[in-house]
Write a protein that holds these residues in place. Sequence first.
Motif, PDB file in Angstrom:
ATOM      1  N   GLN A  78       0.843  -1.195   0.000  1.00  0.00           N
ATOM      2  CA  GLN A  78       0.000   0.000   0.000  1.00  0.00           C
ATOM      3  C   GLN A  78       0.879   1.245   0.000  1.00  0.00           C
ATOM      4  OE1 GLN A  78      -2.955   1.422   3.252  1.00  0.00           O
ATOM      5  NE2 GLN A  78      -4.139   0.186   1.809  1.00  0.00           N
ATOM      6  N   MET A  79       0.585   2.122  -0.948  1.00  0.00           N
ATOM      7  CA  MET A  79       1.382   3.337  -1.137  1.00  0.00           C
ATOM      8  C   MET A  79       0.506   4.555  -0.919  1.00  0.00           C
ATOM      9  SD  MET A  79       3.050   1.544  -4.473  1.00  0.00           S
ATOM     10  CE  MET A  79       1.460   0.724  -4.672  1.00  0.00           C
ATOM     11  N   TRP A  80       1.005   5.484  -0.121  1.00  0.00           N
ATOM     12  CA  TRP A  80       0.292   6.717   0.169  1.00  0.00           C
ATOM     13  C   TRP A  80       1.006   7.870  -0.514  1.00  0.00           C
ATOM     14  CZ3 TRP A  80      -0.697   6.680   6.219  1.00  0.00           C
ATOM     15  CH2 TRP A  80      -1.364   5.498   6.564  1.00  0.00           C
ATOM     16  N   LEU A  81       0.216   8.719  -1.176  1.00  0.00           N
ATOM     17  CA  LEU A  81       0.773   9.893  -1.835  1.00  0.00           C
ATOM     18  C   LEU A  81       0.030  11.129  -1.366  1.00  0.00           C
ATOM     19  CD1 LEU A  81       0.989   7.355  -3.982  1.00  0.00           C
ATOM     20  CD2 LEU A  81       1.926   9.130  -5.453  1.00  0.00           C
ATOM     21  N   ALA A  82       0.768  12.220  -1.226  1.00  0.00           N
ATOM     22  CA  ALA A  82       0.169  13.487  -0.807  1.00  0.00           C
ATOM     23  C   ALA A  82      -0.488  14.151  -2.014  1.00  0.00           C
ATOM     24  CB  ALA A  82       1.235  14.396  -0.208  1.00  0.00           C
ATOM     25  N   PRO A  83      -1.734  14.595  -1.883  1.00  0.00           N
ATOM     26  CA  PRO A  83      -2.400  15.259  -3.012  1.00  0.00           C
ATOM     27  C   PRO A  83      -1.848  16.663  -3.236  1.00  0.00           C
ATOM     28  CG  PRO A  83      -3.792  15.344  -1.070  1.00  0.00           C
ATOM     29  CD  PRO A  83      -2.592  14.509  -0.699  1.00  0.00           C
ATOM     30  N   LEU A  84      -1.980  17.128  -4.457  1.00  0.00           N
ATOM     31  CA  LEU A  84      -1.554  18.495  -4.783  1.00  0.00           C
ATOM     32  C   LEU A  84      -2.465  19.515  -4.102  1.00  0.00           C
ATOM     33  CD1 LEU A  84      -0.860  17.982  -8.598  1.00  0.00           C
ATOM     34  CD2 LEU A  84       0.829  18.086  -6.744  1.00  0.00           C
ATOM     35  N   ASP A  85      -3.757  19.180  -4.016  1.00  0.00           N
ATOM     36  CA  ASP A  85      -4.740  20.078  -3.405  1.00  0.00           C
ATOM     37  C   ASP A  85      -5.531  19.308  -2.353  1.00  0.00           C
ATOM     38  OD1 ASP A  85      -4.226  22.387  -5.127  1.00  0.00           O
ATOM     39  OD2 ASP A  85      -5.139  21.171  -6.709  1.00  0.00           O
ATOM     40  N   PRO A  86      -5.188  19.433  -1.078  1.00  0.00           N
ATOM     41  CA  PRO A  86      -5.904  18.701  -0.024  1.00  0.00           C
ATOM     42  C   PRO A  86      -7.375  19.094   0.043  1.00  0.00           C
ATOM     43  CG  PRO A  86      -3.823  19.614   0.787  1.00  0.00           C
ATOM     44  CD  PRO A  86      -4.078  20.233  -0.554  1.00  0.00           C
ATOM     45  N   VAL A 132      -9.209  -0.750 -10.780  1.00  0.00           N
ATOM     46  CA  VAL A 132      -8.950  -1.203 -12.143  1.00  0.00           C
ATOM     47  C   VAL A 132      -8.594  -2.680 -12.056  1.00  0.00           C
ATOM     48  CG1 VAL A 132      -7.520  -0.955 -14.198  1.00  0.00           C
ATOM     49  CG2 VAL A 132      -8.150   1.071 -12.864  1.00  0.00           C
ATOM     50  N   ARG A 133      -9.376  -3.503 -12.721  1.00  0.00           N
ATOM     51  CA  ARG A 133      -9.172  -4.948 -12.658  1.00  0.00           C
ATOM     52  C   ARG A 133      -8.122  -5.384 -13.680  1.00  0.00           C
ATOM     53  NH1 ARG A 133     -11.367  -6.741  -7.901  1.00  0.00           N
ATOM     54  NH2 ARG A 133     -13.570  -6.179  -7.699  1.00  0.00           N
ATOM     55  N   GLY A 134      -7.158  -6.160 -13.227  1.00  0.00           N
ATOM     56  CA  GLY A 134      -6.200  -6.787 -14.130  1.00  0.00           C
ATOM     57  C   GLY A 134      -5.459  -5.814 -15.020  1.00  0.00           C
ATOM     58  N   ILE A 135      -4.825  -4.832 -14.431  1.00  0.00           N
ATOM     59  CA  ILE A 135      -4.148  -3.812 -15.217  1.00  0.00           C
ATOM     60  C   ILE A 135      -2.989  -4.435 -16.005  1.00  0.00           C
ATOM     61  CG2 ILE A 135      -2.494  -3.095 -13.424  1.00  0.00           C
ATOM     62  CD1 ILE A 135      -3.159  -0.160 -14.347  1.00  0.00           C
ATOM     63  N   ALA A 136      -2.818  -3.982 -17.240  1.00  0.00           N
ATOM     64  CA  ALA A 136      -1.775  -4.507 -18.118  1.00  0.00           C
ATOM     65  C   ALA A 136      -0.499  -3.688 -17.965  1.00  0.00           C
ATOM     66  CB  ALA A 136      -2.244  -4.473 -19.574  1.00  0.00           C
ATOM     67  N   ASP A 137       0.635  -4.318 -18.328  1.00  0.00           N
ATOM     68  CA  ASP A 137       1.918  -3.614 -18.246  1.00  0.00           C
ATOM     69  C   ASP A 137       1.907  -2.337 -19.082  1.00  0.00           C
ATOM     70  OD1 ASP A 137       2.489  -5.913 -16.927  1.00  0.00           O
ATOM     71  OD2 ASP A 137       4.328  -6.372 -18.017  1.00  0.00           O
ATOM     72  N   SER A 138       1.228  -2.397 -20.209  1.00  0.00           N
ATOM     73  CA  SER A 138       1.247  -1.264 -21.135  1.00  0.00           C
ATOM     74  C   SER A 138       0.264  -0.169 -20.770  1.00  0.00           C
ATOM     75  CB  SER A 138       0.949  -1.760 -22.549  1.00  0.00           C
ATOM     76  OG  SER A 138      -0.317  -2.413 -22.580  1.00  0.00           O
ATOM     77  N   THR A 139      -0.438  -0.325 -19.643  1.00  0.00           N
ATOM     78  CA  THR A 139      -1.455   0.652 -19.248  1.00  0.00           C
ATOM     79  C   THR A 139      -1.061   1.299 -17.930  1.00  0.00           C
ATOM     80  OG1 THR A 139      -3.143  -0.739 -20.286  1.00  0.00           O
ATOM     81  CG2 THR A 139      -3.916   1.009 -18.818  1.00  0.00           C
ATOM     82  N   PRO A 140      -0.382   2.451 -17.962  1.00  0.00           N
ATOM     83  CA  PRO A 140      -0.047   3.125 -16.708  1.00  0.00           C
ATOM     84  C   PRO A 140      -1.306   3.626 -16.013  1.00  0.00           C
ATOM     85  CG  PRO A 140       0.506   4.516 -18.582  1.00  0.00           C
ATOM     86  CD  PRO A 140       0.100   3.190 -19.140  1.00  0.00           C
ATOM     87  N   TYR A 141      -1.220   3.703 -14.694  1.00  0.00           N
ATOM     88  CA  TYR A 141      -2.352   4.200 -13.910  1.00  0.00           C
ATOM     89  C   TYR A 141      -2.053   5.636 -13.496  1.00  0.00           C
ATOM     90  CZ  TYR A 141      -5.952   4.787 -10.432  1.00  0.00           C
ATOM     91  OH  TYR A 141      -7.024   5.268  -9.739  1.00  0.00           O
ATOM     92  N   ALA A 142      -2.808   6.566 -14.038  1.00  0.00           N
ATOM     93  CA  ALA A 142      -2.580   7.986 -13.778  1.00  0.00           C
ATOM     94  C   ALA A 142      -3.213   8.398 -12.460  1.00  0.00           C
ATOM     95  CB  ALA A 142      -3.135   8.839 -14.913  1.00  0.00           C
ATOM     96  N   LEU A 143      -2.472   9.169 -11.688  1.00  0.00           N
ATOM     97  CA  LEU A 143      -2.959   9.721 -10.426  1.00  0.00           C
ATOM     98  C   LEU A 143      -2.697  11.232 -10.454  1.00  0.00           C
ATOM     99  CD1 LEU A 143      -4.247   8.792  -7.730  1.00  0.00           C
ATOM    100  CD2 LEU A 143      -1.945   8.682  -6.787  1.00  0.00           C
TER     101      LEU A 143
END
Length: 219
Positions: A116-124, A133-144
């Motif tokens: 589990q990874m926690w990231l600080a938001p740009l705008d709290p 996202v089910r079964g994410i593929a290597d070629s599909t980055p997950y944008a946050l």
Amino acid sequence: MDLRRAGTRYPGGDPEAGIASLHAFSFGAHYDPDNLRFGPVIACNEERLAPGAGFDEHPHSHTEIVTWVVEGELTHRDTTGHETVVRPGDVQRLSAAGGVRHVERNDGSVPLTFVQMWLAPLDPGGDPAYEIVRGIADSTPYALPEAGAMLHVRRLGRTGERTAVPDAARAYVHVVRGVVRLGPHELEPGDSVRAEDEKGLELVAVAAPVEVLVWELGG
């Protein structure tokens, strides 16, 4: 590149309750002022839950929480009404925003391991949000975009296979399984690298199968 070995992570959890935790960043009672964050990444926790074990309802706020299941199944419930079973290959994100509470349990019959990874938001602040996202593929980055970050899953199936690490102001690399070479370093499960302004980096499988999580981070 700043190499951090798995054995240097801070231990935590509650072994008597079937919970074992390893923290890559300053966390809870393990306060380290020199290891508070890397860009927006403020936590990378490996959690191991025995069957029937879990974290009772607890609060979060102003945090983007991204979960990757290594083995087993994670049951997630939150106060916005989501109840989900997260399996290997799924990416789960909970935006805590102004505040949310959730439960995380191993309701299965086999041990559960997840990162589990926690990231600080740009705008709290704002309203909580949930996505899986089910079964994410290597070629599909997950944008946050809420944290100015993008998650890449890299899987290498045979020794010698290689894949590029995105060129970025910062990259956080965490090895989930297998042995991989990154620059001059050979990395094993739980090892991580914090890279800044590195170009042309490649991951090369030394002992496959390899699974690596790579965060592409802004400046």
